[in-house]
Scaffold this active site. Structure first.
Site, PDB file in Angstrom:
ATOM      1  N   SER A 209      39.484   1.081  -6.954  1.00  0.00           N
ATOM      2  CA  SER A 209      38.507   1.467  -7.984  1.00  0.00           C
ATOM      3  C   SER A 209      38.111   2.932  -7.842  1.00  0.00           C
ATOM      4  CB  SER A 209      37.250   0.583  -7.914  1.00  0.00           C
ATOM      5  OG  SER A 209      37.568  -0.764  -8.092  1.00  0.00           O
TER       6      SER A 209
ATOM      7  N   TYR B 236      47.528 -11.687  -7.974  1.00  0.00           N
ATOM      8  CA  TYR B 236      47.472 -10.996  -9.274  1.00  0.00           C
ATOM      9  C   TYR B 236      48.359 -11.719 -10.300  1.00  0.00           C
ATOM     10  CZ  TYR B 236      45.501  -6.982  -6.706  1.00  0.00           C
ATOM     11  OH  TYR B 236      44.737  -6.153  -5.919  1.00  0.00           O
TER      12      TYR B 236
ATOM     13  N   ASN C 198      46.967  10.347 -14.599  1.00  0.00           N
ATOM     14  CA  ASN C 198      46.524  10.160 -13.218  1.00  0.00           C
ATOM     15  C   ASN C 198      47.543  10.682 -12.212  1.00  0.00           C
ATOM     16  OD1 ASN C 198      44.262   8.910 -14.203  1.00  0.00           O
ATOM     17  ND2 ASN C 198      44.977   6.824 -13.819  1.00  0.00           N
TER      18      ASN C 198
ATOM     19  N   TRP D  46      32.540 -10.229 -12.023  1.00  0.00           N
ATOM     20  CA  TRP D  46      32.640  -9.847 -10.616  1.00  0.00           C
ATOM     21  C   TRP D  46      32.237  -8.412 -10.331  1.00  0.00           C
ATOM     22  CZ3 TRP D  46      36.738  -6.355  -9.196  1.00  0.00           C
ATOM     23  CH2 TRP D  46      37.633  -6.084 -10.227  1.00  0.00           C
TER      24      TRP D  46
ATOM     25  N   SER E   9      41.843  -4.927   4.376  1.00  0.00           N
ATOM     26  CA  SER E   9      41.142  -4.520   3.161  1.00  0.00           C
ATOM     27  C   SER E   9      39.747  -5.126   3.174  1.00  0.00           C
ATOM     28  CB  SER E   9      41.923  -5.014   1.937  1.00  0.00           C
ATOM     29  OG  SER E   9      41.270  -4.657   0.744  1.00  0.00           O
ATOM     30  N   ASN E  10      38.775  -4.345   2.744  1.00  0.00           N
ATOM     31  CA  ASN E  10      37.382  -4.810   2.680  1.00  0.00           C
ATOM     32  C   ASN E  10      36.826  -5.199   4.050  1.00  0.00           C
ATOM     33  OD1 ASN E  10      36.956  -4.712  -0.291  1.00  0.00           O
ATOM     34  ND2 ASN E  10      38.590  -6.236  -0.291  1.00  0.00           N
TER      35      ASN E  10
ATOM     36  N   ILE F 114      48.494   6.442 -17.118  1.00  0.00           N
ATOM     37  CA  ILE F 114      49.426   6.435 -15.975  1.00  0.00           C
ATOM     38  C   ILE F 114      49.953   7.858 -15.768  1.00  0.00           C
ATOM     39  CG2 ILE F 114      51.733   5.661 -15.245  1.00  0.00           C
ATOM     40  CD1 ILE F 114      51.056   2.917 -16.467  1.00  0.00           C
TER      41      ILE F 114
ATOM     42  N   GLY G 296      48.937   6.031  -5.636  1.00  0.00           N
ATOM     43  CA  GLY G 296      49.694   4.836  -5.984  1.00  0.00           C
ATOM     44  C   GLY G 296      49.192   4.259  -7.293  1.00  0.00           C
ATOM     45  N   LEU G 297      49.882   3.244  -7.766  1.00  0.00           N
ATOM     46  CA  LEU G 297      49.452   2.547  -8.988  1.00  0.00           C
ATOM     47  C   LEU G 297      48.973   1.157  -8.604  1.00  0.00           C
ATOM     48  CD1 LEU G 297      49.460   2.745 -12.200  1.00  0.00           C
ATOM     49  CD2 LEU G 297      51.501   1.322 -12.085  1.00  0.00           C
TER      50      LEU G 297
END
Length: 328
Positions: free
Chosen positions: A220, A58, A283, A230, A169-170, A280, A22-23
């Site tokens: 990441s 975002y 990848n 961060w 997530s996380n 893009i 995915g992007l």
């Protein structure tokens, strides 16, 4: 795993499917110029991407939605070809705020549903207009909520057709177990989005999630931006690693393509973030689908694991639900 640029989705435990590549659409709102996300998503759809990872926080979901809608309107794709993942932010954990948060995302995207909606972090912040609430002394304002009540509100969103699948997530193992062992659980999390790359291979969490039919989505996957506010900068840039570079030379690939292929071959979904047209394309397309790593190469890359997080989020490490104190 035999995957191609055209067909690379894998099944989720609820019967839906998720594309392996995915992007990621995060861009620092202070430095990313207007329209960048929209142009990148449109190009990505033309290149062949069908999976987009976004979030209300975002500040660019309107652009991502616009790009998807334009590509549907010009006949390049249908809505059902696109897989969009949205996220529930920390200030919306109280159950009564969950559906309004998802509806806000849908309104911003101007879409009828998202394909996957995930709890962005297990840490609740004080609800209100500020996404990053602090008191007058600059101290973070946390909030105590019950993750299980949040999850129940998410289950109602799935039942209402606002999202096809639910994930997290996380989350560490303890936090996942909390949900999986919830009395009366209707919909289990199908995915857990966590940092995952050759320097942080997540073997224990990956194994636990495999046993529980939870797909790992790796953010990441190429290391990360070097933003000191961060990100842990003590770790060397991963893409300069000699092992990745030398394996890449053998296949005429760059180290980023090798790092992505490594995760895809392990069944880990990757969402590299890029607004660079060349990257893009690199990848994706033939980039990672026209070669396979041997067992020895997979082992060599696994051996690079340093158990080092780039994304530590230390500013919130005093939160009672900070997920990274646990081993995994």
């Amino acid at each position: 795993m035999n995957v191609t640029a055209k067909d690379h989705s894998i099944p989720l435990s609820d019967g839906n499917r998720i594309p392996l590549v995915g992007l990621g659409t995060y861009g620092d709102p202070r430095t990313t110029s207007k329209g960048t996300a929209a142009e990148s998503v449109k190009l990505a759809i033309d290149v062949g991407y069908r999976h987009f990872d976004g979030a209300l926080v975002y500040y660019n979901e309107h652009e991502v939605g616009q790009a998807i809608r334009e590509k549907i309107a010009d006949g390049t794709v249908k809505r059902e070809d696109i897989f969009y993942c949205g996220k529930l932010w920390n200030t919306f954990h109280p159950p009564e705020l969950v559906r309004p948060a998802l509806e806000r995302t849908l309104k911003t995207l101007q879409l009828d549903y998202v394909d996957l909606y995930i709890v962005e972090l297990p840490m609740a912040f004080k609800p209100g207009d500020a996404f990053y609430p602090k008191d007058e002394n600059g101290k973070w304002l946390y909030h105590k909520t019950d993750l299980l009540a949040t999850w129940e509100a998410l289950e109602a969103c799935k039942d209402a057709g606002l999202t096809k699948s639910l994930g997290v997530s996380n989350f560490n193992r303890r936090q996942l177990e909390l949900i999986l062992n919830k009395p009366g659980l209707k919909h289990k999390p199908v995915s857990n989005q966590v940092e995952c790359h050759p320097y942080f291979t997540q073997p224990k969490l990956l194994e636990y999630c495999r046993q529980n039919d939870i797909v790992i989505v790796g953010y990441s996957p190429l290391g990360t931006s070097r933003d000191a506010s961060w990100v842990n900068l003590k770790c060397p840039p991963m893409l300069a690693d000699e092992v990745l570079v030398s394996i890449g030379k053998k296949y005429n690939k760059n180290s980023a393509q090798v790092a992505l292929r490594f995760n895809v071959q392990r069944g880990v979904v990757v969402i590299p973030k890029s607004f660079s047209p060349q990257r893009i394309k690199d990848n994706f397309q033939v980039g990672i689908f026209d070669f396979s790593l041997t067992e020895e190469e997979m082992k060599a890359i696994e051996g690079l694991n340093k158990n080092v997080r780039f994304v530590e989020l230390l500013m919130w490490s005093d939160h009672p639900e900070y997920p990274f104190h646990d081993e995994y």
